[in-house]
Write an enzyme that holds these catalytic residues in place. Structure first.
Site, PDB file in Angstrom:
ATOM      1  N   SER A   1       0.832  -1.206   0.000  1.00 26.96           N
ATOM      2  CA  SER A   1       0.000   0.000   0.000  1.00 26.96           C
ATOM      3  C   SER A   1       0.869   1.260   0.000  1.00 26.96           C
ATOM      4  O   SER A   1       1.992   1.232   0.526  1.00 26.96           O
ATOM      5  CB  SER A   1      -0.874  -0.022   1.258  1.00 26.96           C
ATOM      6  OG  SER A   1      -1.977   0.812   1.110  1.00 26.96           O
TER       7      SER A   1
ATOM      8  N   TYR B   1      -7.185  14.959   1.563  1.00 23.46           N
ATOM      9  CA  TYR B   1      -6.233  15.821   0.862  1.00 23.46           C
ATOM     10  C   TYR B   1      -6.980  16.643  -0.199  1.00 23.46           C
ATOM     11  O   TYR B   1      -8.212  16.613  -0.258  1.00 23.46           O
ATOM     12  CB  TYR B   1      -5.091  14.973   0.278  1.00 23.46           C
ATOM     13  CG  TYR B   1      -4.287  14.293   1.381  1.00 23.46           C
ATOM     14  CD1 TYR B   1      -3.638  15.069   2.337  1.00 23.46           C
ATOM     15  CD2 TYR B   1      -4.225  12.919   1.488  1.00 23.46           C
ATOM     16  CE1 TYR B   1      -2.920  14.468   3.378  1.00 23.46           C
ATOM     17  CE2 TYR B   1      -3.513  12.314   2.528  1.00 23.46           C
ATOM     18  CZ  TYR B   1      -2.866  13.093   3.468  1.00 23.46           C
ATOM     19  OH  TYR B   1      -2.180  12.506   4.486  1.00 23.46           O
TER      20      TYR B   1
HETATM   21  C1  LIG Z   1       3.263   5.342   7.745  1.00 21.29           C
HETATM   22  C2  LIG Z   1       2.090   5.380   6.838  1.00 21.29           C
HETATM   23  C3  LIG Z   1       2.076   6.252   5.757  1.00 21.29           C
HETATM   24  C4  LIG Z   1       0.990   6.281   4.886  1.00 21.29           C
HETATM   25  N1  LIG Z   1       1.022   7.085   3.789  1.00 21.29           N
HETATM   26  C5  LIG Z   1       0.062   6.991   2.847  1.00 21.29           C
HETATM   27  C6  LIG Z   1       0.186   7.642   1.589  1.00 21.29           C
HETATM   28  O1  LIG Z   1       1.170   8.281   1.308  1.00 21.29           O
HETATM   29  N2  LIG Z   1      -0.818   7.533   0.705  1.00 21.29           N
HETATM   30  C7  LIG Z   1      -1.950   6.800   0.974  1.00 21.29           C
HETATM   31  O2  LIG Z   1      -2.839   6.732   0.141  1.00 21.29           O
HETATM   32  N3  LIG Z   1      -2.065   6.147   2.141  1.00 21.29           N
HETATM   33  C8  LIG Z   1      -1.090   6.208   3.059  1.00 21.29           C
HETATM   34  N4  LIG Z   1      -1.181   5.477   4.205  1.00 21.29           N
HETATM   35  C9  LIG Z   1      -2.333   4.592   4.388  1.00 21.29           C
HETATM   36  C10 LIG Z   1      -1.983   3.164   3.931  1.00 21.29           C
HETATM   37  O3  LIG Z   1      -1.772   3.098   2.536  1.00 21.29           O
HETATM   38  C11 LIG Z   1      -3.103   2.179   4.287  1.00 21.29           C
HETATM   39  O4  LIG Z   1      -4.260   2.539   3.588  1.00 21.29           O
HETATM   40  C12 LIG Z   1      -3.383   2.162   5.783  1.00 21.29           C
HETATM   41  O5  LIG Z   1      -2.180   2.097   6.532  1.00 21.29           O
HETATM   42  C13 LIG Z   1      -4.258   0.980   6.161  1.00 21.29           C
HETATM   43  O6  LIG Z   1      -3.652  -0.222   5.791  1.00 21.29           O
HETATM   44  P1  LIG Z   1      -2.865  -1.160   6.847  1.00 21.29           P
HETATM   45  O7  LIG Z   1      -3.825  -1.465   7.939  1.00 21.29           O
HETATM   46  O8  LIG Z   1      -2.497  -2.370   6.043  1.00 21.29           O
HETATM   47  O9  LIG Z   1      -1.671  -0.411   7.341  1.00 21.29           O
HETATM   48  C14 LIG Z   1      -0.114   5.450   5.116  1.00 21.29           C
HETATM   49  C15 LIG Z   1      -0.099   4.592   6.212  1.00 21.29           C
HETATM   50  C16 LIG Z   1       0.994   4.526   7.049  1.00 21.29           C
HETATM   51  C17 LIG Z   1       0.990   3.542   8.193  1.00 21.29           C
END
Ligand SMILES: Cc1cc2nc3c(=O)[nH]c(=O)nc-3n(C[C@H](O)[C@H](O)[C@H](O)COP(=O)(O)O)c2cc1C
Ligand SMILES: Cc1cc2nc3c(=O)[nH]c(=O)nc-3n(C[C@H](O)[C@H](O)[C@H](O)COP(=O)(O)OP(=O)(O)OC[C@H]3O[C@@H](n4cnc5c(N)ncnc54)[C@H](O)[C@@H]3O)c2cc1C
Length: 783
Positions: free
Chosen positions: A411, A570
């Protein structure tokens, strides 16, 4: 001690039994308005785990219940002339009437006073009681009397159902999904004693209307249902007992305790019948209350402990029931599915049952599910093994001309480590290692289209030649050393810009070195955040050009795919959500207007991006806030982007406004992906608290998403996909030659580990109820 219990249902009676056992000297009275054997309904169902609990807390009533029960192990799903049976579910059914008679008998034996045909309308008559238990069921008069205190929330669901019985014997918990000239009808049926089964019929409001069920009496309704399900009933009749058509009320109460009064059972909270947990919850409430009364020094402390200790478990069950009921409400989404995939969806709808879990107890069924999935992939032109297919996670996919080797995705995640937008060696190692780790597709972090488009000073960008060169180096590395495809996520921070690095205070405004921020409307994120400037048309043109220029740079870098970030509050998301877009011009107001600018940006990028390369859009499918974007809006949003040429909708949620109330949990955003995919009929990627390859396979096999992205799991484990490939025996997963000995070892060990795991699981499987039933027929020892 004096205890008054209002309501002689399972909750009230079981509480009376447990409290009387604990305090034989207490004067406990149950007040029930009905006669002793005067009960509505047919059977109730308990899982093995619930029966274990009953055995622990009151062996005599447990024995009597289990002597009366009908036991079954299978769930059978009938859909479009097919039936799929899955074993190993361990349930028992028993007549509600008999259950109540057993509990009454046991309560009497212990010295509880049972006062039937006594309607209580005022708790004042129990002024001398130390404890008043309100177990007066779903329409609780006392919960409503103190509505301002208990603050119940009642969500009346859309589907209509009725509860009937039949003489038809059943050897499985049976779901029948029946197409009719009016629309789909569902039967949930199970046997609860010899020659008696419960039948709950359910349908959506439009089908109910078209079928002319409104205004029919019980007999006429039963005849209509017998007409629809007659092919299965085989001449057995349907029985009625207050079998009115109703809508299920999902009830949650903010408080369960008022002075010395406590709500238990359906009075405090309900769980939809499709997971068969109403009586279980009611009786386990009684257990929790009795435990608290045993431990705590005073009634007041006990009640506080009961509420505090029990709430999470109840909410978890309610959540599972919610997810399940939503599945049944939207069954039309899956009506076109392959029947085996449909049955897999039924089995896994409430998250408790998963792909791996089913592989252990119904391997043939899962093999069929895998084959059905593989057939779909094969039909898209992939030369894959359809007879012995790989697990869904390891099936390839094509978006335009981009082929992805498997369905696991890294992701997009900001690393906050760029220097003036230039990705560094950290990024090379970060993306490089995740690509080598085996994921089919990796996303860049939100890469900003201009200096002022950044969220934080550490955000990566793509507006200079230096940044372009740095990204090209990373893309080249990924392509040279892995099979992963690489997607560029482009975004503009909008009102969340000029904020601190994640570890210094997420979304908090920079104290120095900030820049001016823009948004759809001049509404700050925090009350002390910068007030953004409302964008005029020239600002929109500039932003659009910046996105197009960055897309062109992305193409020169060699990215395989492009994603437009329209989520998480955003800039482009701020146009879509009515909570952040208060504009009066053609970019505000209706959803169509609010989508106008994001679609314009998308279309301009699509025109600049090579036709053979795919594009996706990330959306927040709900704002988790009153008045914000909902799942239904997300379907409209997805359709609009699909018409504009989007190939994949990346379904995230929230982060729009500060006071949102997200409901977290395992795979918590997947229902939105499911809705978007199966209503808008577009390919989706889901994300959000998905942590295991088992969950990935469960989601894919049930048709709830086409790709599954994992964020945080990949932060700590770049080789997530390689490890999963070893577990599922997907030997084709790419591994660079330098690492091949590691791959060979993990694949070899996984075969053994998996065997050990399966043996352990099978050994740890508790005795079945059929065995316990044999034991229960032994003479009773004095208890
Ligand atoms: C450190 C961090 C940075 C993130 N930066 C972005 C980003 O730049 N763009 C985006 O669409 N989502 C961003 N997210 C959201 C993740 O892509 C994802 O949707 C979210 O963490 C949920 O998934 P997970 O439970 O597998 O971590 C970020 C998440 C984390 C933890
Ligand atoms: C269609 C349907 C199917 C279901 N299927 C299942 C299933 O398969 N498995 C399962 O476990 N559960 C099932 N349930 C749920 C189950 O029936 C309830 O969740 C369970 O009975 C709750 O127990 P309770 O003791 O809290 O309430 P109830 O069983 O409703 O008992 C409340 C009692 O209080 C009495 N009462 C109310 N007000 C007063 C008053 N003022 N004075 C005196 N007495 C009063 C009522 O007469 C009643 O006897 C189903 C429910 C429905 C609607």
């Amino acid at each position: 001690m004096k205890i008054a219990i209002i309501g002689g249902g399972p909750a009230g009676l079981y509480a009376a039994i447990l409290l009387k056992k604990q305090r034989p000297e207490a004067a406990i009275t149950v007040y029930e308005r009905n006669r002793a054997d005067d009960t509505f309904g047919f059977g109730v169902v308990f899982s093995d785990a619930t029966l274990d609990n009953f055995e622990k807390y009151d062996p005599p009533s447990y024995r009597r219940i289990t002597q009366e029960f009908a036991y079954w192990d299978d769930i059978a799903v009938h859909f479009r002339d097919t039936v799929h049976r899955v074993g190993g579910n361990g349930f028992c059914g028993c007549s509600r009437r008999k259950l109540l008679l057993i509990l009454q008998e046991r309560a009497r034996e212990l010295g509880v006073r049972l006062q039937f045909e006594t309607e209580i309308d005022d708790e004042a008559r129990f002024a001398d009681s130390d404890l008043i238990i309100l177990a007066d069921g779903i329409n609780s008069r006392f919960r409503d009397k103190h509505i301002d205190h208990f603050e119940p929330e009642v969500d009346v669901r859309s589907n209509t159902f009725t509860w009937m019985g039949s003489t038809k014997p059943l050897d499985a918990f049976t779901f029948i999904f029946q197409e009719t000239e009016w629309g789909p009808f569902i039967a949930h049926a199970y046997q609860y004693e010899a020659g008696r089964s419960t039948w709950i019929f359910e349908t959506d409001p439009a089908t109910f209307e078209r079928a002319g069920l409104k205004g029919l009496n019980e007999k006429q309704s039963a005849d209509r249902m017998a007409g629809i399900f007659g092919w299965f009933l085989g001449g057995h009749q349907l029985l009625t007992n207050r079998s009115m058509w109703r809508n299920f009320p999902m009830i949650r109460s903010k408080r369960w305790v008022r002075d010395n009064m406590v709500l238990i059972g359906d009075a405090k909270a309900t769980a939809h019948f499709s997971i068969g947990s109403g009586t279980k919850l009611a009786m386990e409430d009684a257990i929790a209350l009795a435990e608290a009364m045993e431990r705590a020094p005073t009634v007041a402390t006990a009640l506080a402990q009961y509420e505090q200790g029990r709430r999470e478990e109840v909410e978890k069950t309610q959540h599972a029931a919610d997810v399940s009921l939503v599945w049944f409400e939207h069954v039309d989404r899956f009506w076109e599915f392959d029947p085996v995939q449909f049955a897999f969806g039924v089995m896994t709808r409430s998250k408790a049952i998963t792909y791996d879990n089913l592989s252990l107890r119904a391997p043939d069924f899962v093999a069929e599910v895998d084959k059905a999935f593989a057939r779909q992939v094969h039909a898209k032109g992939f030369d894959i093994d359809v007879d012995k297919p790989l697990a869904p996670m390891f099936q390839p996919m094509r978006l335009r001309e981009m082929e992805i080797a498997n369905r696991a995705v890294v992701s997009p995640m900001c690393m906050y480590s760029a220097k003036e937008g230039v990705p560094t060696d950290f990024h090379l190692v970060h993306y490089g290692s995740r690509a080598i780790g085996g994921a089919g597709l990796i996303f860049t972090e939100m890469t900003c289209v201009g200096r002022d488009a950044r969220i934080t000073p550490g955000c990566a960008g793509l507006w200079t030649d230096e940044q372009e060169a740095a990204w090209r180096r990373i893309v080249d590395f990924v392509h040279a050393n892995s099979a992963a495809k690489f997607a560029l996520q482009l975004g503009h921070a909008g009102r969340k810009g000029a904020t601190k690095l994640m570890w210094d205070g997420m979304d908090r405004p920079l104290e120095e070195g900030g820049w001016d921020v823009i948004s759809a409307s001049p509404i700050p994120y925090f009350s002390d955040s910068q007030v953004p400037r409302e964008m005029d048309r020239s600002a929109m043109n500039a932003v659009k050009e910046a996105f197009v220029a960055a897309a062109e740079r992305g193409e020169r870098c060699g990215f395989d795919m492009l994603e437009l970030h329209c989520a998480h509050g955003y800039l482009l998301a701020s146009f879509i959500s009515p909570l952040t877009n208060k504009r009066a011009d053609e970019y505000g107001g209706s959803l169509q207007n609010r989508l106008r600018f994001p679609l314009e940006v998308f279309e301009a990028m699509r025109a600049a991006w090579p036709a053979q390369k795919p594009m996706s859009v990330r959306i927040s499918a709900t704002d988790w806030a009153e008045g914000g974007v909902t799942g239904d809006d997300a379907v409209t949003i997805a359709r609009a982007f699909a018409e504009a040429g989007v190939d994949l909708v990346d379904v995230s949620t929230g982060q729009t406004v500060r006071d949102a109330q997200p409901v977290y949990g395992r795979m918590f955003q997947t229902p939105f992906s499911d809705q978007v995919r199966n209503e808008a009929r577009v390919a989706t990627m889901c994300v959000g608290n998905i942590t295991t390859a088992d969950q990935v396979n469960t989601i894919l096999a049930a048709g709830r998403a086409d790709l599954v992205a994992l964020g945080r799991p990949h932060l700590v484990d770049p080789a997530f996909t390689m490890k999963a490939a070893a577990w599922y025996g997907a030997g084709d997963v790419f591994c660079p030659p330098q690492y091949l000995p590691g791959k060979e070892q993990i694949f070899r060990n996984s075969v053994r580990d998996r065997q050990d795991f399966e043996d352990l699981k099978i050994k740890a499987k508790p005795k079945t109820r059929a065995e316990l039933k044999a034991e229960a027929t032994k003479p009773l020892a004095a208890e």
